[in-house]
Design an enzyme around this catalytic site. Structure first.
Site, PDB file in Angstrom:
ATOM      1  N   LYS A  73    -113.329   4.187 -13.180  1.00  0.00           N
ATOM      2  CA  LYS A  73    -114.663   4.859 -13.165  1.00  0.00           C
ATOM      3  C   LYS A  73    -114.575   6.330 -13.747  1.00  0.00           C
ATOM      4  CE  LYS A  73    -116.961   2.939  -8.970  1.00  0.00           C
ATOM      5  NZ  LYS A  73    -115.952   2.074  -8.505  1.00  0.00           N
TER       6      LYS A  73
ATOM      7  N   PHE B 168    -122.631   1.435  -0.389  1.00  0.00           N
ATOM      8  CA  PHE B 168    -123.704   1.869   0.575  1.00  0.00           C
ATOM      9  C   PHE B 168    -124.223   0.670   1.406  1.00  0.00           C
ATOM     10  CE2 PHE B 168    -125.695   6.085  -2.238  1.00  0.00           C
ATOM     11  CZ  PHE B 168    -124.512   6.563  -1.605  1.00  0.00           C
TER      12      PHE B 168
ATOM     13  N   CYS C 209    -123.049  -1.299  -4.666  1.00  0.00           N
ATOM     14  CA  CYS C 209    -121.849  -1.162  -5.378  1.00  0.00           C
ATOM     15  C   CYS C 209    -120.768  -2.519  -5.363  1.00  0.00           C
ATOM     16  CB  CYS C 209    -121.207  -0.055  -4.842  1.00  0.00           C
ATOM     17  SG  CYS C 209    -122.309   1.489  -5.124  1.00  0.00           S
TER      18      CYS C 209
ATOM     19  N   GLU D 222    -111.259   6.403   1.179  1.00  0.00           N
ATOM     20  CA  GLU D 222    -110.492   5.217   0.575  1.00  0.00           C
ATOM     21  C   GLU D 222    -108.929   5.363   0.449  1.00  0.00           C
ATOM     22  OE1 GLU D 222    -110.715   2.420  -3.345  1.00  0.00           O
ATOM     23  OE2 GLU D 222    -111.541   4.312  -3.347  1.00  0.00           O
TER      24      GLU D 222
ATOM     25  N   HIS E 146    -111.819   2.007  -5.390  1.00  0.00           N
ATOM     26  CA  HIS E 146    -113.301   2.219  -5.665  1.00  0.00           C
ATOM     27  C   HIS E 146    -113.439   3.563  -6.584  1.00  0.00           C
ATOM     28  CE1 HIS E 146    -117.567   1.432  -5.024  1.00  0.00           C
ATOM     29  NE2 HIS E 146    -117.558   2.629  -4.350  1.00  0.00           N
TER      30      HIS E 146
ATOM     31  N   THR F  27    -116.507  11.319  -5.304  1.00  0.00           N
ATOM     32  CA  THR F  27    -117.099  11.789  -4.180  1.00  0.00           C
ATOM     33  C   THR F  27    -116.096  12.671  -3.342  1.00  0.00           C
ATOM     34  OG1 THR F  27    -117.583  10.240  -2.772  1.00  0.00           O
ATOM     35  CG2 THR F  27    -119.256  10.424  -4.206  1.00  0.00           C
TER      36      THR F  27
ATOM     37  N   HIS G 230    -119.719   4.888 -13.118  1.00  0.00           N
ATOM     38  CA  HIS G 230    -120.082   3.910 -11.883  1.00  0.00           C
ATOM     39  C   HIS G 230    -121.159   2.993 -12.181  1.00  0.00           C
ATOM     40  CE1 HIS G 230    -120.473   1.994  -8.110  1.00  0.00           C
ATOM     41  NE2 HIS G 230    -120.295   2.842  -7.156  1.00  0.00           N
TER      42      HIS G 230
END
Length: 412
Positions: free
Chosen positions: A334, A399, A163, A313, A302, A306, A339
């Site tokens: 987003k 990730f 990402c 964050e 970001h 989730t 995303h």
């Protein structure tokens, strides 16, 4: 020796919110979502219900058999790059192409080409694949096609750090100009991974949001108590970066200055985000730019929606901005465009530039019930208009623990 400053002189966008910068900015200003129910041929048993698709007709951009030699991801890249170069006002016929480079990012590369190949081999037991399968599907195809199309012979690199890929491409392109290895860089990223196989793999991670039962467009809800995961999207964004003094000398319109780049690795876990790793990247970007936390006028987070990611964050943003965190506007776009993985960083840097260029703060859509664990000064549901700030910040966390933060400043 003074540091060579880097100007942003062109932007190009292909996105679920529109395939021009004007359309993209307009949709952000309206808080309009490009998320929708996926057609059956894409969802294809994966269980994934929603995504953010680009409305795309290859024939509108490419002639004849050319489309047969380009994966969807390379098509997106070429169109976004063409827009950015045109917007920059550069006359490439008068430029030294050995001083113009390409830095590009993607997470999955030519996913459509690879999916078609696997389906042919394993579904039909037919091993007679198209001769260009390898070069269409390889990860560096999109960026290489950009370089080939315009004959850009300077420094080239392809970044694939999930990402943060295209954000890293922008940061390293900035470094390339600062180091005087190039005068102009075309940098950004592209992603086109909405295929049945890729969706099934993502669904296995259990990080994707189900369709909102009342409104599929509202399925991605960053920072909200009701958030249930991310929504995958596709698209591309390209920026033309140029050494500032030469941009001014040719009378270019300078959209902003890229002045800070933070790059860190969590080195903790392959998929679990880490507050301290994100904090290191934010502090590094701020330190390089020389911008104080109180001078940041907007943060494009970001914000994937989730449960763990948003909370971590927000903790990192509060630590990086200190007391200013109560006042600095934050949003995750987003919620509207999904995303875009490898191209997310470049697209979201473009979204952040909306604040510098027009004084418009794009919102986090669908933020009706903010999570106390995500307490920040959110731009919720509707865009806000402010006096153009001195600087903006854009976060990209991936990730593998790859964190990239960019800081851009208003031209003075």
């Amino acid at each position: 020796m003074s540091v060579r400053r880097v100007a942003i002189t062109g932007i190009g966008v292909v996105s679920p919110l529109g395939n021009t910068v004007a359309a993209f900015f307009r949709a952000l200003g309206e808080g309009r979502s490009g998320v929708r129910l996926l057609p059956p041929e894409i969802a294809s048993g994966s269980g994934v219900q929603v995504g953010a698709l680009v409305e795309w007709d290859p024939a509108a951009h490419f002639k004849g058999p050319e489309t047969l030699t380009l994966d969807r991801v390379s098509q997106f890249a070429l169109v976004a790059a063409a827009q950015a170069i045109a917007a920059s006002g550069l006359d490439l016929s008068k430029e030294n192409h050995e001083r113009i480079g390409v830095h590009w990012g993607t997470g999955m590369g030519g996913a459509h080409t690879l999916e078609a190949a696997y389906a042919q081999v394993f579904g039909k037991n037919d091993f007679r694949l198209r001769p260009l399968t390898v070069v269409m599907g390889m990860n560096n195809a999109a960026g290489s096609n950009v370089a080939v199309r315009w004959g850009l012979k300077g420094p080239f690199a392809n970044f694939s750090t999930a990402c943060s890929s295209s954000a890293m491409a922008l940061g390293e392109a900035m470094r390339t100009i600062q180091a005087a290895r190039a005068d102009i860089m075309v940098a950004g990223g592209a992603e086109a991974l909405l295929t049945p196989g890729t969706l099934a793999a993502w669904q296995a991670l259990r990080t994707l949001a189900p369709a909102d039962p009342s409104d599929p467009a509202a399925s991605c809800k960053p920072f909200d108590k009701r958030r249930a995961g991310l929504v995958l999207g596709e698209g591309a964004a390209a920026l033309v970066l140029e050494e500032e003094s030469r941009a001014r000398a040719r009378g270019a319109t300078i959209l902003g200055l890229l002045t800070g780049y933070g790059n860190s690795c969590d080195a903790v876990h392959m998929s679990k985000p880490d507050r301290d790793g994100q904090l290191r990247a934010m502090r590094a970007a701020l330190a390089e730019s020389g911008v104080a936390p109180s001078e940041i006028g907007y943060v494009n987070a970001h914000g994937t929606a989730t449960l763990v990611g948003d909370t971590v964050e927000c903790e990192a943003i509060r630590a990086a901005l200190g007391e200013a965190a109560e006042r600095v506007p934050v949003s995750s776009t987003k919620s509207m465009h999904g995303h875009l993985l490898g191209s997310a960083g470049a697209l979201e840097m473009a979204a952040a530039l909306l604040a510098l260029i027009e004084g418009v703060l794009p919102p986090t859509a669908h933020l009706a019930d903010p999570d106390p664990g995500c307490a920040l000064r959110h731009v919720a549901n509707r865009a806000e208009r402010i006096e153009r700030p001195r600087a903006v910040m854009s976060n990209s966390f991936a990730f593998g623990g790859s964190n990239v933060v960019l800081v851009a400043e208003r031209k003075v």
